[in-house]
Structure formats: structure tokens, C-alpha cells
Write a protein that holds these residues in place. Structure first.
Motif, PDB file in Angstrom:
ATOM      1  N   ALA A   1     -20.516  22.077  -6.475  1.00 19.54           N
ATOM      2  CA  ALA A   1     -20.439  20.788  -5.714  1.00 19.54           C
ATOM      3  C   ALA A   1     -18.909  20.379  -5.966  1.00 19.54           C
ATOM      4  O   ALA A   1     -18.369  19.838  -5.034  1.00 19.54           O
ATOM      5  CB  ALA A   1     -21.222  19.663  -6.452  1.00 19.54           C
ATOM      6  N   SER A   2     -18.351  20.798  -6.974  1.00 16.10           N
ATOM      7  CA  SER A   2     -16.842  20.426  -7.039  1.00 16.10           C
ATOM      8  C   SER A   2     -16.015  21.266  -5.894  1.00 16.10           C
ATOM      9  O   SER A   2     -14.845  20.730  -5.263  1.00 16.10           O
ATOM     10  CB  SER A   2     -16.143  20.953  -8.337  1.00 16.10           C
ATOM     11  OG  SER A   2     -16.450  22.235  -8.484  1.00 16.10           O
ATOM     12  N   ARG A   3     -16.330  22.461  -5.493  1.00 17.82           N
ATOM     13  CA  ARG A   3     -15.626  23.147  -4.455  1.00 17.82           C
ATOM     14  C   ARG A   3     -16.146  22.691  -3.329  1.00 17.82           C
ATOM     15  O   ARG A   3     -15.148  22.617  -2.227  1.00 17.82           O
ATOM     16  CB  ARG A   3     -16.025  24.489  -4.755  1.00 17.82           C
ATOM     17  CG  ARG A   3     -15.502  25.309  -6.064  1.00 17.82           C
ATOM     18  CD  ARG A   3     -15.544  26.659  -5.771  1.00 17.82           C
ATOM     19  NE  ARG A   3     -14.734  27.232  -6.745  1.00 17.82           N
ATOM     20  CZ  ARG A   3     -14.572  28.531  -7.359  1.00 17.82           C
ATOM     21  NH1 ARG A   3     -15.097  29.540  -6.228  1.00 17.82           N
ATOM     22  NH2 ARG A   3     -13.920  29.013  -8.437  1.00 17.82           N
ATOM     23  N   ARG A   4     -17.382  22.244  -3.163  1.00 12.35           N
ATOM     24  CA  ARG A   4     -17.682  21.719  -1.508  1.00 12.35           C
ATOM     25  C   ARG A   4     -16.722  20.091  -1.452  1.00 12.35           C
ATOM     26  O   ARG A   4     -16.349  19.901  -0.488  1.00 12.35           O
ATOM     27  CB  ARG A   4     -19.254  21.380  -1.755  1.00 12.35           C
ATOM     28  CG  ARG A   4     -20.098  22.578  -1.905  1.00 12.35           C
ATOM     29  CD  ARG A   4     -21.451  21.945  -1.369  1.00 12.35           C
ATOM     30  NE  ARG A   4     -22.249  21.093  -2.316  1.00 12.35           N
ATOM     31  CZ  ARG A   4     -22.863  21.518  -3.175  1.00 12.35           C
ATOM     32  NH1 ARG A   4     -22.851  22.798  -3.526  1.00 12.35           N
ATOM     33  NH2 ARG A   4     -23.570  20.497  -4.035  1.00 12.35           N
ATOM     34  N   ASP A   5     -16.699  19.335  -2.688  1.00 10.06           N
ATOM     35  CA  ASP A   5     -16.003  18.240  -2.446  1.00 10.06           C
ATOM     36  C   ASP A   5     -14.445  18.486  -2.152  1.00 10.06           C
ATOM     37  O   ASP A   5     -13.893  17.831  -0.976  1.00 10.06           O
ATOM     38  CB  ASP A   5     -16.020  17.460  -3.832  1.00 10.06           C
ATOM     39  CG  ASP A   5     -17.287  16.707  -4.154  1.00 10.06           C
ATOM     40  OD1 ASP A   5     -17.971  16.702  -2.998  1.00 10.06           O
ATOM     41  OD2 ASP A   5     -17.706  16.566  -5.337  1.00 10.06           O
ATOM     42  N   LEU A   6     -13.972  19.544  -2.669  1.00 11.62           N
ATOM     43  CA  LEU A   6     -12.551  19.804  -2.540  1.00 11.62           C
ATOM     44  C   LEU A   6     -12.406  20.476  -0.888  1.00 11.62           C
ATOM     45  O   LEU A   6     -11.314  20.226  -0.301  1.00 11.62           O
ATOM     46  CB  LEU A   6     -11.993  21.130  -3.467  1.00 11.62           C
ATOM     47  CG  LEU A   6     -10.574  21.527  -3.170  1.00 11.62           C
ATOM     48  CD1 LEU A   6      -9.587  20.278  -3.327  1.00 11.62           C
ATOM     49  CD2 LEU A   6     -10.387  22.870  -4.463  1.00 11.62           C
TER      50      LEU A   6
ATOM     51  N   GLU B   1      -1.373  24.491  -3.293  1.00 12.89           N
ATOM     52  CA  GLU B   1      -1.001  24.456  -4.692  1.00 12.89           C
ATOM     53  C   GLU B   1      -2.349  23.495  -5.271  1.00 12.89           C
ATOM     54  O   GLU B   1      -2.383  23.725  -6.356  1.00 12.89           O
ATOM     55  CB  GLU B   1       0.178  23.587  -4.609  1.00 12.89           C
ATOM     56  CG  GLU B   1       0.112  21.961  -4.721  1.00 12.89           C
ATOM     57  CD  GLU B   1       0.133  21.736  -3.117  1.00 12.89           C
ATOM     58  OE1 GLU B   1      -0.141  20.625  -2.690  1.00 12.89           O
ATOM     59  OE2 GLU B   1       0.003  22.754  -2.189  1.00 12.89           O
ATOM     60  N   ARG B   2      -3.065  23.185  -4.267  1.00  7.56           N
ATOM     61  CA  ARG B   2      -4.079  22.223  -4.808  1.00  7.56           C
ATOM     62  C   ARG B   2      -5.461  23.236  -5.465  1.00  7.56           C
ATOM     63  O   ARG B   2      -6.437  22.655  -6.192  1.00  7.56           O
ATOM     64  CB  ARG B   2      -5.034  21.249  -3.835  1.00  7.56           C
ATOM     65  CG  ARG B   2      -3.874  20.161  -3.409  1.00  7.56           C
ATOM     66  CD  ARG B   2      -4.653  19.131  -2.676  1.00  7.56           C
ATOM     67  NE  ARG B   2      -5.685  18.652  -3.572  1.00  7.56           N
ATOM     68  CZ  ARG B   2      -6.657  17.496  -3.046  1.00  7.56           C
ATOM     69  NH1 ARG B   2      -6.508  17.359  -1.793  1.00  7.56           N
ATOM     70  NH2 ARG B   2      -7.431  17.002  -3.635  1.00  7.56           N
ATOM     71  N   LEU B   3      -5.434  24.468  -4.935  1.00  7.10           N
ATOM     72  CA  LEU B   3      -6.337  25.361  -5.319  1.00  7.10           C
ATOM     73  C   LEU B   3      -5.977  26.198  -6.849  1.00  7.10           C
ATOM     74  O   LEU B   3      -6.851  26.624  -7.570  1.00  7.10           O
ATOM     75  CB  LEU B   3      -6.482  26.368  -4.642  1.00  7.10           C
ATOM     76  CG  LEU B   3      -6.689  26.169  -2.990  1.00  7.10           C
ATOM     77  CD1 LEU B   3      -6.731  27.646  -2.316  1.00  7.10           C
ATOM     78  CD2 LEU B   3      -7.802  25.253  -2.760  1.00  7.10           C
TER      79      LEU B   3
ATOM     80  N   ASP C   1     -13.124  30.914 -16.358  1.00 10.96           N
ATOM     81  CA  ASP C   1     -12.913  29.524 -15.675  1.00 10.96           C
ATOM     82  C   ASP C   1     -13.224  29.874 -14.107  1.00 10.96           C
ATOM     83  O   ASP C   1     -13.820  29.002 -13.467  1.00 10.96           O
ATOM     84  CB  ASP C   1     -11.667  29.008 -15.854  1.00 10.96           C
ATOM     85  CG  ASP C   1     -11.312  28.550 -17.305  1.00 10.96           C
ATOM     86  OD1 ASP C   1     -12.753  28.466 -17.976  1.00 10.96           O
ATOM     87  OD2 ASP C   1     -10.579  28.039 -17.776  1.00 10.96           O
ATOM     88  N   SER C   2     -12.830  31.193 -13.551  1.00 14.77           N
ATOM     89  CA  SER C   2     -12.749  31.335 -12.254  1.00 14.77           C
ATOM     90  C   SER C   2     -14.302  31.768 -12.018  1.00 14.77           C
ATOM     91  O   SER C   2     -14.915  31.057 -10.951  1.00 14.77           O
ATOM     92  CB  SER C   2     -11.951  32.641 -11.839  1.00 14.77           C
ATOM     93  OG  SER C   2     -12.223  32.888 -10.394  1.00 14.77           O
ATOM     94  N   ALA C   3     -14.725  32.300 -12.981  1.00 14.41           N
ATOM     95  CA  ALA C   3     -16.394  32.905 -12.573  1.00 14.41           C
ATOM     96  C   ALA C   3     -17.342  31.706 -12.715  1.00 14.41           C
ATOM     97  O   ALA C   3     -18.378  31.554 -11.826  1.00 14.41           O
ATOM     98  CB  ALA C   3     -16.772  33.933 -13.669  1.00 14.41           C
ATOM     99  N   ASP C   4     -16.949  30.590 -13.344  1.00 11.48           N
ATOM    100  CA  ASP C   4     -18.016  29.651 -13.542  1.00 11.48           C
ATOM    101  C   ASP C   4     -17.714  28.388 -12.712  1.00 11.48           C
ATOM    102  O   ASP C   4     -18.451  27.399 -12.398  1.00 11.48           O
ATOM    103  CB  ASP C   4     -18.060  28.999 -14.786  1.00 11.48           C
ATOM    104  CG  ASP C   4     -16.836  28.353 -15.549  1.00 11.48           C
ATOM    105  OD1 ASP C   4     -16.079  28.017 -14.567  1.00 11.48           O
ATOM    106  OD2 ASP C   4     -16.665  28.031 -16.687  1.00 11.48           O
ATOM    107  N   GLY C   5     -16.649  28.633 -11.648  1.00 10.39           N
ATOM    108  CA  GLY C   5     -16.248  27.763 -10.857  1.00 10.39           C
ATOM    109  C   GLY C   5     -15.503  26.594 -11.068  1.00 10.39           C
ATOM    110  O   GLY C   5     -14.943  25.805 -10.332  1.00 10.39           O
ATOM    111  N   GLY C   6     -14.916  26.574 -12.202  1.00  9.58           N
ATOM    112  CA  GLY C   6     -14.058  25.398 -12.970  1.00  9.58           C
ATOM    113  C   GLY C   6     -12.534  25.835 -12.196  1.00  9.58           C
ATOM    114  O   GLY C   6     -11.944  24.463 -12.159  1.00  9.58           O
ATOM    115  N   THR C   7     -12.225  26.571 -11.988  1.00  5.87           N
ATOM    116  CA  THR C   7     -10.897  26.799 -11.426  1.00  5.87           C
ATOM    117  C   THR C   7     -11.052  27.716 -10.192  1.00  5.87           C
ATOM    118  O   THR C   7     -11.565  28.853 -10.127  1.00  5.87           O
ATOM    119  CB  THR C   7      -9.952  27.805 -12.582  1.00  5.87           C
ATOM    120  OG1 THR C   7      -9.855  26.919 -13.860  1.00  5.87           O
ATOM    121  CG2 THR C   7      -8.707  28.333 -11.720  1.00  5.87           C
TER     122      THR C   7
END
Length: 356
Positions: free
Chosen positions: A220-225, A326-328, A343-349
Motif C-alpha cells: 500500500a505504501s508504494r501504491r500511495d507513493l 530522490e523521493r525513492l 528493508d528493500s525486500a519487505d517494501g519499507g525502502t
């Protein structure tokens, strides 16, 4: 010279930051002090391939400052600020026609971990070889030796530590939209996978004037971004009706490499549309010939980009506020590479950048 690098010795174990001896730059090469290096999904996927030499220094989204050059090197000089991209020979038919991503020697120069002559590029403190030519750079280290073919000189006033991802992931996503698929104003685009490559595609589709930009992702966080960066719609990739929700579009783009997702990306194409694929290390794509009636599918390397032309274009778009990559980015010390990978694998980064 003695440097520090994130070395992978065993695919079942994490990276370990250790001292190694980096070979001097040879003809057409340059020694670069690394300011930042993106951690790309390709680094994670390919490290488990049994044919790769171990131990290995990965990293192929580096940026830094040239400290020394080898014999005959003329395109860069000490003091230049550079982004490191993929390597190419410069002489084959593909390179001579402006398609270096499909260089006849692409696999050897970028995916073998070694120089073209077979040398490793580095040794550990016992004198044993360490593969240090991943994508012609191996930039998850304090220093890297790269070829002048994969260096792009940039303005020294730019935030050098953040520019590395332009060399591969961001170039791939943006190039797919602007080069490979030639998105036009008013087109519809569906992007499957809203990681760094997918979100670069979203931003570039907006630059191209696409009127309907659909981002599909499990997080969901990546969809929002994605919605903040230009997507007009964002859909949950776990929804079994996602294809119906996307509808029909002129272009689709899959970054996941997952068989079912790639098939869905093809299914949402209008007649005359094209699906671009970039996911590495995924499954096979099986389609009925009828599914391709009037449609096309392409596997894309590096966004069909010539780095020395395309990376400055992306920087110009960033300076205009139209490609806010830079927002990524989230930065980590090189010693925290395993946390960055997690962090990348779990979607947080979205895009970890390691700062040596």
C-alpha cells in the motif's frame, strides 16, 4: 590499493564488509572513489546464480569521483564527478548503431564479474581472487575500477551520493517509457511493480504525457507513493480482478518477472499495444499465440539507453522538478548493507543507497 568492500563469499550468508586489494586501472579504465551506490534487485537475484564466481563484490549503480586513470583513458580525468552505468565494447554493430545495452559482449562485460580478459579485478588479503567487475564497476565499496565506456561525467554541484541509481534502475524504468515503448501524450500505461524501476516508469510516463497511468503493487505504501509521483490510479496486485480493473491500455510494463504477472501485463494491452518486460531471475512467460494478435512483447535491457545521453536528460528533468527520484531513496552506511537489503525486500525502502 587497499579498499573496503561488501564481499559475498557464500550465497547462503550475508554480505561482509572487508578489506581487499583493488587492482590498478588498466587501459581505458578509471579508479573511482565511490560516493554512493544503489542496491538493485539484480544484485540480490543474480548473487545466487551458481555460475558466478565467488567471492564477489556486487554493485552496479555507483557514483563518485575519478581519482586516477589508466593508459589511453581520454574521456574522463581525475577530479571528474561521474555516474557509473553498464559497460559495452563500443565496436560491435549494436554499439555502433546506438544500442550499447545489446552489445555483443554485454554478458561478459556486465554479468561475469570479471574483466573481458578473465582477470578478477581484486584480491583478498590472502592473495585469493575476488571478482570485482560486476557491470564493469563493482561499486559496493569505497573504490571501484570502471571503464570509461560506463562513466558519465556530471556537474560537480549535483548531490553526487544520490545519483548512482540513475546508472541502472532509474534509467531502465524511465528509458522503457521514453525510449523503448515511446509513450505519447494521451496514452494509457499500466506498470506492474512499483519499486524503483516501476516508479521511475511512472514518473517518465507522466513526463511523456500519458493520460492514464496505472500502478499495480502489493504494498500500500508504494501504491500511495505512485499516486504522488504521477500515477492516476493505483491497484492492489493481490486482487484477482486486477486485470479487469486496469482495463485496456496502449502500453504495459512488468518489473516483477513473475510469470502470472507478466501474463496479466500482456492481457491488458489494446490491439497495437506493447508490453515491456525487465524483471530479472523470474519465471517463464507462456502465452497463446492469439494473445499476441496485433500486440507485441519486448524484453528490455537498460531502458534502451545510451547512458552518456540519457542520464543527463534524467538529471535535467530532476532539476525541473519533473523526475523527483530522490523521493525513492533512503541512505545507509555501507556496513548496514544487510539491513538495506532486508528493508528493500519487505517494501519499507524503495531504493537503498549505500554510502561508503
Amino acid at each position: 590499493m587497499r579498499i573496503q568492500a561488501a564481499v559475498l563469499r557464500d550465497t547462503a550468508k550475508p554480505f561482509a564488509v572487508e578489506d581487499v586489494h583493488l587492482h590498478d586501472p588498466g587501459p581505458g579504465e578509471a579508479l573511482v572513489r565511490v560516493a554512493g551506490a544503489g542496491l538493485c534487485h539484480t544484485d540480490v537475484v543474480f548473487r545466487a546464480f551458481p555460475q558466478l564466481p565467488m567471492p564477489m563484490i556486487f554493485g552496479h549503480e555507483g557514483s563518485g569521483v575519478v581519482e586516477a586513470v589508466g593508459p589511453g583513458t581520454s574521456r574522463v580525468r581525475p577530479g571528474d564527478h561521474v555516474v557509473m552505468s553498464f559497460d559495452s565494447c563500443g565496436w560491435c554493430a549494436q554499439c555502433r548503431t546506438g544500442a550499447p545495452a545489446y552489445c555483443d559482449e554485454f554478458m561478459t562485460r556486465n554479468l561475469s564479474g570479471a574483466r573481458v580478459d578473465g582477470s578478477s579485478g581484486a584480491t583478498d588479503l590472502t592473495g585469493a581472487p575476488v571478482a570485482a567487475r560486476w557491470f564493469g564497476q563493482s561499486s559496493l565499496a569505497t573504490h571501484a575500477v570502471a571503464t570509461e565506456r560506463n562513466l558519465v561525467v556530471v556537474d560537480p554541484s549535483l548531490p553526487l551520493g544520490l545519483l548512482g541509481p540513475l546508472g541502472c534502475g532509474l534509467q531502465t524504468g524511465a528509458g522503457a517509457m521514453l525510449n523503448s515503448l515511446s509513450v505519447r501524450p494521451g496514452d494509457g500505461v499500466a506498470v506492474f511493480g512499483a519499486g524503483a524501476v516501476g516508479l521511475a516508469a511512472v514518473m517518465a510516463a507522466k513526463v511523456a504525457g500519458a493520460s492514464d497511468i496505472v500502478a499495480v503493487d502489493l504494498h500500500a505504501s508504494r501504491r500511495d507513493l505512485a499516486l504522488e509521483l504521477g500515477a492516476t490510479r493505483a491497484l492492489d496486485g493481490a486482487d484477482p480482478e486486477v486485470a479487469a480493473q486496469v482495463g485496456q491500455v496502449e502500453h504495459s510494463f512488468d518489473t516483477t518477472g513473475v510469470s502470472a504477472v507478466m501474463a496479466t501485463a500482456v492481457s491488458v494491452l489494446k490491439v497495437g499495444g506493447t508490453c515491456g518486460l525487465v524483471g530479472a531471475g523470474g519465471g517463464d512467460l507462456t502465452l497463446s499465440p492469439l494473445a499476441l494478435a496485433g500486440r507485441g512483447v519486448r524484453y528490455i535491457f537498460e531502458g534502451d539507453a545510451v547512458p552518456q545521453q540519457f542520464i543527463p536528460r534524467l538529471i535535467a528533468l530532476w532539476q525541473q522538478g519533473r523526475f523527483p527520484f530522490e523521493r525513492l531513496i533512503r541512505t545507509y552506511p555501507l556496513a548496514d548493507i544487510d539491513a538495506a537489503e532486508r528493508d528493500s525486500a519487505d517494501g519499507g525502502t524503495v531504493k537503498p543507497v549505500l554510502l561508503p
